[in-house]
Write a protein that holds these residues in place. Structure first.
Motif, short mmCIF file in Angstrom:
data_model
loop_
_atom_site.label_atom_id
_atom_site.label_comp_id
_atom_site.label_asym_id
_atom_site.label_seq_id
_atom_site.Cartn_x
_atom_site.Cartn_y
_atom_site.Cartn_z
N LEU A 125 53.61 7.98 -14.52
CA LEU A 125 52.35 7.84 -15.25
C LEU A 125 51.21 7.49 -14.30
O LEU A 125 50.10 8.01 -14.42
CB LEU A 125 52.49 6.72 -16.29
N GLY A 126 51.51 6.60 -13.31
CA GLY A 126 50.47 6.18 -12.39
C GLY A 126 49.98 7.30 -11.50
O GLY A 126 48.86 7.26 -11.00
N LEU A 127 50.83 8.30 -11.30
CA LEU A 127 50.45 9.39 -10.40
C LEU A 127 49.59 10.45 -11.09
O LEU A 127 48.93 11.27 -10.43
CB LEU A 127 51.72 10.07 -9.84
N ILE A 128 49.60 10.44 -12.40
CA ILE A 128 48.92 11.52 -13.14
C ILE A 128 47.45 11.59 -12.79
O ILE A 128 46.92 12.66 -12.46
CB ILE A 128 49.11 11.33 -14.66
N LEU A 129 46.76 10.44 -12.83
CA LEU A 129 45.32 10.45 -12.60
C LEU A 129 44.95 10.96 -11.21
O LEU A 129 44.13 11.88 -11.09
CB LEU A 129 44.77 9.03 -12.83
N PRO A 130 45.52 10.39 -10.13
CA PRO A 130 45.15 10.91 -8.80
C PRO A 130 45.49 12.39 -8.63
O PRO A 130 44.71 13.14 -8.04
CB PRO A 130 45.95 10.04 -7.82
N LEU A 131 46.63 12.81 -9.16
CA LEU A 131 47.00 14.22 -9.03
C LEU A 131 46.01 15.13 -9.75
O LEU A 131 45.59 16.18 -9.24
CB LEU A 131 48.41 14.45 -9.57
N LEU A 132 45.61 14.71 -10.95
CA LEU A 132 44.63 15.49 -11.71
C LEU A 132 43.31 15.58 -10.96
O LEU A 132 42.70 16.67 -10.88
CB LEU A 132 44.40 14.85 -13.08
N LEU A 133 42.86 14.44 -10.42
CA LEU A 133 41.60 14.43 -9.69
C LEU A 133 41.68 15.34 -8.46
O LEU A 133 40.75 16.10 -8.18
CB LEU A 133 41.25 13.00 -9.26
N ALA A 134 42.80 15.24 -7.74
CA ALA A 134 42.97 16.07 -6.55
C ALA A 134 42.95 17.55 -6.94
O ALA A 134 42.30 18.37 -6.28
CB ALA A 134 44.28 15.71 -5.85
N LEU A 135 43.66 17.86 -8.00
CA LEU A 135 43.72 19.25 -8.46
C LEU A 135 42.32 19.74 -8.86
O LEU A 135 41.90 20.84 -8.48
CB LEU A 135 44.67 19.34 -9.66
N VAL B 155 36.31 23.23 -5.18
CA VAL B 155 35.93 23.74 -3.86
C VAL B 155 36.28 25.22 -3.74
O VAL B 155 35.50 26.03 -3.26
CB VAL B 155 36.61 22.92 -2.74
N ARG B 156 37.49 25.56 -4.21
CA ARG B 156 37.95 26.95 -4.06
C ARG B 156 37.08 27.92 -4.84
O ARG B 156 36.88 29.06 -4.41
CB ARG B 156 39.40 27.07 -4.55
N SER B 157 36.62 27.44 -6.01
CA SER B 157 35.81 28.35 -6.83
C SER B 157 34.35 28.32 -6.44
O SER B 157 33.54 29.00 -7.05
CB SER B 157 35.95 27.94 -8.31
N GLY B 158 34.03 27.58 -5.41
CA GLY B 158 32.66 27.58 -4.90
C GLY B 158 31.72 26.62 -5.59
O GLY B 158 30.54 26.57 -5.29
N HIS B 159 32.22 25.81 -6.52
CA HIS B 159 31.33 24.90 -7.23
C HIS B 159 30.96 23.69 -6.38
O HIS B 159 29.96 23.03 -6.65
CB HIS B 159 31.98 24.42 -8.53
N ALA B 160 31.80 23.39 -5.40
CA ALA B 160 31.49 22.24 -4.54
C ALA B 160 31.62 22.68 -3.10
O ALA B 160 32.40 23.57 -2.77
CB ALA B 160 32.44 21.09 -4.84
N ALA B 161 30.84 22.06 -2.23
CA ALA B 161 30.77 22.49 -0.84
C ALA B 161 32.04 22.11 -0.08
O ALA B 161 32.46 22.82 0.82
CB ALA B 161 29.55 21.88 -0.17
N GLY B 162 32.63 21.02 -0.41
CA GLY B 162 33.83 20.62 0.32
C GLY B 162 33.56 20.26 1.75
O GLY B 162 34.47 20.22 2.57
N ARG B 163 32.27 20.00 2.08
CA ARG B 163 31.96 19.70 3.48
C ARG B 163 32.16 18.19 3.75
O ARG B 163 32.82 17.80 4.70
CB ARG B 163 30.53 20.12 3.79
N LEU B 164 31.57 17.38 2.87
CA LEU B 164 31.69 15.94 3.09
C LEU B 164 33.01 15.39 2.55
O LEU B 164 33.57 14.44 3.08
CB LEU B 164 30.52 15.19 2.42
N LEU B 165 33.49 15.97 1.48
CA LEU B 165 34.79 15.57 0.95
C LEU B 165 35.67 16.81 0.87
O LEU B 165 35.56 17.60 -0.06
CB LEU B 165 34.64 14.92 -0.43
N PRO B 166 36.51 17.02 1.88
CA PRO B 166 37.32 18.24 1.92
C PRO B 166 38.33 18.26 0.78
O PRO B 166 38.73 17.21 0.28
CB PRO B 166 38.05 18.14 3.26
#
Lengths: 257, 257
Positions: B11-21, B27-38
């Motif tokens: 249960l504790g892992l769900i939130l970080p995994l969701l956020l990472a996903l 980033v992949r879809s181009g909505h975020a630059a991913g430069r400062l936070l890869p």
């Protein structure tokens, strides 16, 4: 015959500005006798027991156990407190064997197992203290005190923290345990019934300063029957002398029946 | 209904995994630059490249070594000083005010002084970590010793334990749980201080990777280093707990699970 326990002119004060906690106690206890010290709160009965145990020293007077002056805790004296005071990091068996550290391992284990068997805790030997009920823990404390085969066993309100049923059960149990080595027993209690069930002699203590008010032999036959009319009579007598101990001092030293 | 341990961790892992996903997708879809936070995949690539090339391990060893030595000195000093101060009220009154004053100094304020006194190499770093570890251990030890139940100590007195035996059989086991807490706190601070120490001038270490990542504009390296710190810290803490576990078995069932 040498008294097992002798107190001569024992006084105790913690602060000279305040009245004596104990104001001159003279007491002789025979070998193998069971003595109960009864009194209200604050009459100094626990202090008295601590002096006998050597945890504290009298301000004046002397305490002699088996003829020797008490200067500190003594191997011939066993003590059971109101709380079991078992060490939480030791198993029940290790707690019971605590005072036997100077013996070889197999000897201490044998005596520990025997003591556990006598208090009916063999099944709990490997348990942790926090897993025991209040009655079980106090039984373990009894076993720990008895395993060193003390000549004098002191009990400071040992059952007052327990419920009435467990208390009655342990009172009877104590008598059985006492029967093995027959140490001299000094029991401090505020429970009149407990004093009469267990003791050969009851002493009442008056407070401020603590002094022996009355002394009476308990001549009821053993095993003591709580429901026998004679028991009720003894209870009333003891309660009366106890109430007398709560009022200003009286001329009579002991009650005739 | 109580959840099993694995279900609780899951249960504790769900939130970080969701956020990472979510971030990865953004980033992949181009909505975020991913430069400062890869995105997580790039961080993972950086980390595994470092590990595979062998470059990561000298850094880990350097940092872990500094923490280990600093913790050893700091915890050792904290233990000895704490025990001495709890034993002797006079000593405590002499040194405690000074130590409390020193404790009030913010950790980073020591850095320039140590750099000046001890140079820019290992000594200054280890000293800084040791200072950071010292205070929580010192305080924890004093708190533990002063918090020991007097009634338990009295049991030791009844059985006439010599001061050394009393310390070994009663004081030490009694303070062990609180001591572990103090050591874990100290260790945690040790990791914090090593970051400060390596930030101020190091040519290797995980903290060096942090600085290097910042100076070269490599956020994936920074975050990778942060993750390594988290992992190392958790491992070290787990190691400490595991070391104490055999001596604290009695606490396990006490916590009810």
């Amino acid at each position: 015959m040498l008294p097992s326990l002798l107190l001569r002119g024992v006084t105790k004060t913690y602060d000279p500005a305040f009245p004596l906690v104990l104001g001159g106690i003279d007491l002789a206890v025979r070998q193998g006798e069971m003595l109960a010290i009864v009194g209200g709160s604050g009459c100094g009965k626990s202090t008295l027991l601590r002096l006998i145990a050597g945890l504290d020293s009298p301000s004046s007077g002397e305490v002699l156990v088996e003829g020797e002056c008490v200067r500190g805790p003594h191997p011939a004296i066993g003590l059971v407190f109101q709380e079991p005071r078992l060490l939480p990091w030791l198993s029940v068996a290790q707690n019971v064997e605590f005072g036997l550290q100077d013996l070889p391992r197999d000897e201490s284990e044998r005596r520990g197992a025997e003591a556990l068997d006598r208090v009916g805790l063999t099944a709990q030997a490997a348990a942790w203290p926090h897993q025991l009920s209040g009655g079980q823990a106090q039984r373990a404390a009894l076993a720990r005190a008895l395993v060193t085969r003390p000549k004098v066993l002191l009990l400071d309100e040992p059952f007052s923290a327990l419920d009435a049923l467990t208390r009655a059960d342990l009172q009877d149990h104590l008598l059985d345990l006492w029967g093995f080595d027959r140490p001299t027993l000094v029991l401090v209690t505020h429970d009149i019934e407990e004093a009469l069930v267990l003791a050969d002699r009851v002493v009442t203590l008056r407070a401020h300063p603590g002094r022996i008010e009355t002394e009476q032999e308990v001549t009821l036959p053993r095993p003591r029957d709580r429901d026998h009319p004679a028991f009720e009579v003894a209870k009333r007598r003891l309660r009366a002398s106890l109430n007398g101990a709560l009022t200003p001092p009286q001329a009579a030293r002991s009650l005739a029946s | 209904m109580p959840l099993r341990l694995t279900s609780r961790s899951a249960l504790g892992l769900i939130l970080p995994l969701l956020l990472a996903l979510a971030w990865e997708i953004a980033v992949r879809s181009g909505h975020a630059a991913g430069r400062l936070l890869p995105p997580p995949t790039r961080i993972w690539t950086t980390l595994s490249a470092l590990a595979r090339s062998g470059d990561l391990w000298p850094h880990v060893a350097a940092t872990a070594g500094r923490v280990g030595l600093g913790f050893g000195f700091g915890a050792g000093a904290g233990l000895v000083t704490g025990l001495a101060a709890s034993w002797s009220p006079l000593l405590r009154r002499l040194i405690d005010p000074t130590l409390q004053g020193l404790r009030a100094v913010p950790s980073l304020a020591w850095v320039p002084l140590f750099l000046l006194w001890l140079g820019i190499f290992e000594t200054a770093k280890i000293a800084l970590i040791a200072v950071g570890v010292f205070f929580p251990v010192y305080l924890g030890v004093i708190g533990a010793v002063l918090g020991i139940d007097r009634k338990i100590i009295e049991v030791g007195r009844i059985y006439r334990l010599t001061p050394l035996r009393l310390a070994r059989r009663i004081l030490l086991p009694a303070i062990l749980p609180s001591l572990l807490v103090a050591l874990r706190t100290g260790l945690g601070l040790g990791w914090m201080f090593v970051v400060a120490a390596e930030y101020m001038g190091a040519s290797e270490g995980i903290g060096y990777l942090l600085v290097d990542g910042q100076q070269l504009g490599k956020p994936d390296q920074i975050i990778a280093a942060i993750l390594v710190f988290a992992l190392l810290g958790k491992l070290a803490d787990g190691l400490l707990v595991a070391l104490f576990k055999p001596f604290l078995r009695w606490q396990d069932s006490y916590r009810g699970g």
